[in-house]
Enzyme design. Sequence first.
Site, PDB file in Angstrom:
ATOM      1  N   LYS A   1      11.310   7.329  10.324  1.00  0.00           N
ATOM      2  CA  LYS A   1      11.332   7.786  11.715  1.00  0.00           C
ATOM      3  C   LYS A   1       9.932   7.886  12.315  1.00  0.00           C
ATOM      4  O   LYS A   1       9.792   8.046  13.526  1.00  0.00           O
ATOM      5  CB  LYS A   1      12.052   9.137  11.798  1.00  0.00           C
ATOM      6  N   LYS A   2       8.901   7.761  11.480  1.00  0.00           N
ATOM      7  CA  LYS A   2       7.540   7.791  12.009  1.00  0.00           C
ATOM      8  C   LYS A   2       7.329   6.645  12.993  1.00  0.00           C
ATOM      9  O   LYS A   2       6.676   6.807  14.022  1.00  0.00           O
ATOM     10  CB  LYS A   2       6.526   7.726  10.879  1.00  0.00           C
TER      11      LYS A   2
ATOM     12  N   LEU B   1       1.984  10.697   6.635  1.00  0.00           N
ATOM     13  CA  LEU B   1       1.503   9.673   5.714  1.00  0.00           C
ATOM     14  C   LEU B   1       1.496   8.310   6.393  1.00  0.00           C
ATOM     15  O   LEU B   1       2.418   7.951   7.119  1.00  0.00           O
ATOM     16  CB  LEU B   1       2.379   9.634   4.466  1.00  0.00           C
TER      17      LEU B   1
ATOM     18  N   ALA C   1       0.859  -1.189   0.000  1.00  0.00           N
ATOM     19  CA  ALA C   1       0.000   0.000   0.000  1.00  0.00           C
ATOM     20  C   ALA C   1       0.893   1.236   0.000  1.00  0.00           C
ATOM     21  O   ALA C   1       0.752   2.130   0.837  1.00  0.00           O
ATOM     22  CB  ALA C   1      -0.962  -0.011   1.181  1.00  0.00           C
TER      23      ALA C   1
ATOM     24  N   ARG D   1      -2.675   3.373   6.726  1.00  0.00           N
ATOM     25  CA  ARG D   1      -3.973   3.281   7.406  1.00  0.00           C
ATOM     26  C   ARG D   1      -4.810   4.554   7.252  1.00  0.00           C
ATOM     27  O   ARG D   1      -5.976   4.561   7.647  1.00  0.00           O
ATOM     28  CB  ARG D   1      -3.765   2.955   8.886  1.00  0.00           C
TER      29      ARG D   1
ATOM     30  N   HIS E   1       6.802   5.878   1.689  1.00  0.00           N
ATOM     31  CA  HIS E   1       7.610   4.758   1.207  1.00  0.00           C
ATOM     32  C   HIS E   1       8.500   5.189   0.044  1.00  0.00           C
ATOM     33  O   HIS E   1       9.673   4.802  -0.036  1.00  0.00           O
ATOM     34  CB  HIS E   1       6.712   3.614   0.722  1.00  0.00           C
TER      35      HIS E   1
ATOM     36  N   HIS F   1       2.910   4.630  -0.411  1.00  0.00           N
ATOM     37  CA  HIS F   1       2.576   6.044  -0.545  1.00  0.00           C
ATOM     38  C   HIS F   1       3.878   6.837  -0.643  1.00  0.00           C
ATOM     39  O   HIS F   1       4.970   6.255  -0.729  1.00  0.00           O
ATOM     40  CB  HIS F   1       1.697   6.520   0.613  1.00  0.00           C
TER      41      HIS F   1
END
Length: 273
Positions: free
Chosen positions: A145-146, A181, A29, A184, A34, A31
Amino acid sequence: MKILKTINELNAFRNALKGTVGFVPTMGALHNGHLSLIQKSLQENDHTIVSIFVNPTQFLEGEDFHQYPKKTDADIKICSLAGVDALFMPQSDVMYAPLEPSILAPASKAYILEGFARPGHFDGVLRVVLKLLHLSKPTHAYFGKKDAQQLYLIQNMVKTLFLEVNIVPCEIVREEDGLALSSRNIYLDTEQRKEALLLSQSLQTATRAIISGQREIDVIKQEMKEVLRPLHVEYVEILNRDFDTMRTIVLSNTVILVCAKVGQTRLIDNLWI
């Protein structure tokens, strides 16, 4: 671009490569977050391998494993257009055997925050990342880092297991309005999408407080919670980058983390100070 689905295919491809190899593990998925990891790998390496594997061992019972967003055709096109050398897309029976050794994340760092809400989650993350690193044998591996706690635990695993790979932390990518981003985000309806902005707004509140000279953690956390009040907040925490508690903000060694549910969708965000 090669599409690889078996261990033998990946081994043959990897063993033929010369020069540096970048690796970007994903659950698909894809975005722009990525894509930023992929582009960084492409810039810094002679070859780039991306994996897409929705890892069952990191999902708890009742979580969205079977509903996790899948966009296989779009993901393949994104990787191909970006210039990825190979896309590894295994099935679960390729990655896991009936008898497997256990890999346990260190409890003191893995059963707080995300691990408190999702006990055992990081055991599954480390298990699959270790397998993927062994298979792809990268020079550099790229992680966002998210997922700050995940990043820390992977770095710790690489260090303590003496793996010969450089883990590259990559900056959070946001929409223009500040929303981090996430795959989900697709679960959010129009109104929930607006409510989700409260996560990044709470971090902006913390930023303004720190810029103005505030260093007391309890004060900053309270200001953030006021912003987040309309949501179901799971945690607001301020730790050092080794995920230890501290009393005051330490510049260049602080991470501010927030998790909240928007509707039924659980979202995380963070800020590195």
